[in-house]
Design a protein around this motif. Structure first.
Motif, PDB file in Angstrom:
ATOM      1  N   CYS A 149      -0.474   2.654  18.680  1.00  0.00           N
ATOM      2  CA  CYS A 149      -0.443   3.489  17.476  1.00  0.00           C
ATOM      3  C   CYS A 149       1.021   3.726  17.139  1.00  0.00           C
ATOM      4  CB  CYS A 149      -1.161   4.815  17.695  1.00  0.00           C
ATOM      5  SG  CYS A 149      -2.935   4.643  17.781  1.00  0.00           S
ATOM      6  N   PHE A 150       1.409   3.333  15.949  1.00  0.00           N
ATOM      7  CA  PHE A 150       2.803   3.406  15.512  1.00  0.00           C
ATOM      8  C   PHE A 150       2.839   4.232  14.240  1.00  0.00           C
ATOM      9  CE2 PHE A 150       6.856   2.143  13.917  1.00  0.00           C
ATOM     10  CZ  PHE A 150       7.578   1.646  14.991  1.00  0.00           C
ATOM     11  N   TYR A 151       3.358   5.447  14.338  1.00  0.00           N
ATOM     12  CA  TYR A 151       3.368   6.384  13.220  1.00  0.00           C
ATOM     13  C   TYR A 151       4.772   6.488  12.624  1.00  0.00           C
ATOM     14  CZ  TYR A 151      -1.056   7.870  15.303  1.00  0.00           C
ATOM     15  OH  TYR A 151      -2.327   7.907  15.817  1.00  0.00           O
ATOM     16  N   MET A 152       4.831   6.481  11.293  1.00  0.00           N
ATOM     17  CA  MET A 152       6.094   6.595  10.564  1.00  0.00           C
ATOM     18  C   MET A 152       6.083   7.873   9.722  1.00  0.00           C
ATOM     19  SD  MET A 152       7.907   3.606  10.899  1.00  0.00           S
ATOM     20  CE  MET A 152       8.866   3.511   9.399  1.00  0.00           C
ATOM     21  N   SER A 153       7.265   8.372   9.411  1.00  0.00           N
ATOM     22  CA  SER A 153       7.379   9.551   8.552  1.00  0.00           C
ATOM     23  C   SER A 153       6.870   9.234   7.148  1.00  0.00           C
ATOM     24  CB  SER A 153       8.825  10.043   8.495  1.00  0.00           C
ATOM     25  OG  SER A 153       9.671   9.013   8.003  1.00  0.00           O
ATOM     26  N   GLU A 154       7.110   8.034   6.710  1.00  0.00           N
ATOM     27  CA  GLU A 154       6.572   7.477   5.472  1.00  0.00           C
ATOM     28  C   GLU A 154       6.772   5.978   5.564  1.00  0.00           C
ATOM     29  OE1 GLU A 154       9.060   7.898   1.804  1.00  0.00           O
ATOM     30  OE2 GLU A 154      10.135   9.330   3.055  1.00  0.00           O
ATOM     31  N   ALA A 155       6.060   5.230   4.745  1.00  0.00           N
ATOM     32  CA  ALA A 155       6.172   3.777   4.826  1.00  0.00           C
ATOM     33  C   ALA A 155       5.682   3.141   3.535  1.00  0.00           C
ATOM     34  CB  ALA A 155       5.373   3.248   6.003  1.00  0.00           C
ATOM     35  N   THR A 156       6.255   1.998   3.223  1.00  0.00           N
ATOM     36  CA  THR A 156       5.806   1.215   2.071  1.00  0.00           C
ATOM     37  C   THR A 156       4.549   0.444   2.472  1.00  0.00           C
ATOM     38  OG1 THR A 156       7.091  -0.726   2.705  1.00  0.00           O
ATOM     39  CG2 THR A 156       8.198   0.910   1.298  1.00  0.00           C
ATOM     40  N   ASP A 157       3.897  -0.165   1.502  1.00  0.00           N
ATOM     41  CA  ASP A 157       2.727  -0.990   1.800  1.00  0.00           C
ATOM     42  C   ASP A 157       3.102  -2.125   2.744  1.00  0.00           C
ATOM     43  OD1 ASP A 157       1.080   0.573   0.224  1.00  0.00           O
ATOM     44  OD2 ASP A 157       1.150  -0.781  -1.506  1.00  0.00           O
ATOM     45  N   GLU A 158       4.262  -2.724   2.538  1.00  0.00           N
ATOM     46  CA  GLU A 158       4.713  -3.811   3.406  1.00  0.00           C
ATOM     47  C   GLU A 158       4.890  -3.328   4.845  1.00  0.00           C
ATOM     48  OE1 GLU A 158       8.222  -7.210   3.668  1.00  0.00           O
ATOM     49  OE2 GLU A 158       8.400  -5.607   2.174  1.00  0.00           O
ATOM     50  N   MET A 159       5.475  -2.155   5.007  1.00  0.00           N
ATOM     51  CA  MET A 159       5.645  -1.588   6.346  1.00  0.00           C
ATOM     52  C   MET A 159       4.291  -1.320   7.000  1.00  0.00           C
ATOM     53  SD  MET A 159       8.706   1.134   5.769  1.00  0.00           S
ATOM     54  CE  MET A 159      10.201   0.693   4.922  1.00  0.00           C
ATOM     55  N   HIS A 160       3.366  -0.753   6.239  1.00  0.00           N
ATOM     56  CA  HIS A 160       2.024  -0.474   6.767  1.00  0.00           C
ATOM     57  C   HIS A 160       1.341  -1.759   7.231  1.00  0.00           C
ATOM     58  CE1 HIS A 160       1.504   3.804   6.165  1.00  0.00           C
ATOM     59  NE2 HIS A 160       1.892   3.723   4.903  1.00  0.00           N
ATOM     60  N   LYS A 161       1.489  -2.827   6.470  1.00  0.00           N
ATOM     61  CA  LYS A 161       0.867  -4.101   6.847  1.00  0.00           C
ATOM     62  C   LYS A 161       1.454  -4.636   8.141  1.00  0.00           C
ATOM     63  CE  LYS A 161      -0.456  -5.349   2.194  1.00  0.00           C
ATOM     64  NZ  LYS A 161      -0.152  -6.109   0.991  1.00  0.00           N
ATOM     65  N   LEU A 162       2.769  -4.554   8.299  1.00  0.00           N
ATOM     66  CA  LEU A 162       3.414  -5.007   9.532  1.00  0.00           C
ATOM     67  C   LEU A 162       2.934  -4.194  10.732  1.00  0.00           C
ATOM     68  CD1 LEU A 162       7.049  -5.459   8.158  1.00  0.00           C
ATOM     69  CD2 LEU A 162       5.497  -7.301   8.877  1.00  0.00           C
ATOM     70  N   ILE A 163       2.820  -2.898  10.545  1.00  0.00           N
ATOM     71  CA  ILE A 163       2.347  -2.013  11.616  1.00  0.00           C
ATOM     72  C   ILE A 163       0.902  -2.343  11.982  1.00  0.00           C
ATOM     73  CG2 ILE A 163       1.777   0.388  12.171  1.00  0.00           C
ATOM     74  CD1 ILE A 163       4.319   1.123  10.437  1.00  0.00           C
TER      75      ILE A 163
END
Length: 125
Positions: A75-89
């Motif tokens: 589980c990799f949580y970000m403070s915020e993320a773009t759609d591209e970042m979400h897909k990579l995660i």
């Protein structure tokens, strides 16, 4: 994750893990990478893709707020993320379901009271 692997990830990806040493009132990264060493290469690969995206992002930049094993997978949580970042995660989280959290070899989900992805050898130890 061992301290030297934790430190190397923070050193190599300073934007993504900028909050690593902040107190728990600011981030869950204060507890480090809450998973086994076997996922270090998976987290490193994901970090290598996220760091340049974060560098191109305007301030305040997204940061990792928690990296852990939950219900057996990453589980990799970000403070915020773009759609591209979400897909990579999402890809990395799915891949973790087949990587031994302990050694990094091929693994499968095991239920020994706690769900974990382990290879046959690590499951016996």
């Amino acid at each position: 994750m061992k301290a030297e692997k934790d430190a190397a990830l923070c050193r190599d990806f300073p934007l993504l893990y900028a909050d690593r040493n902040l107190p728990m009132t600011h981030t869950c990264m204060c507890w480090g990478f809450e998973c086994g060493d076997g996922w270090e290469h998976l987290i490193r690969g994901l970090s290598r893709k996220l760091e340049p995206l974060i560098a191109a992002y305007p301030e305040p930049r997204p940061r990792a707020v928690q990296v852990k094993q939950k219900y057996g997978t990453l589980c990799f949580y970000m403070s915020e993320a773009t759609d591209e970042m979400h897909k990579l995660i999402e890809v990395a989280e799915r891949q973790s379901a087949h990587i031994c959290e302990s050694c990094g070899d091929y693994g499968t989900m095991r239920d020994g009271g706690w769900l974990r992805v382990l290879c046959n050898l690590c499951d016996k130890t």
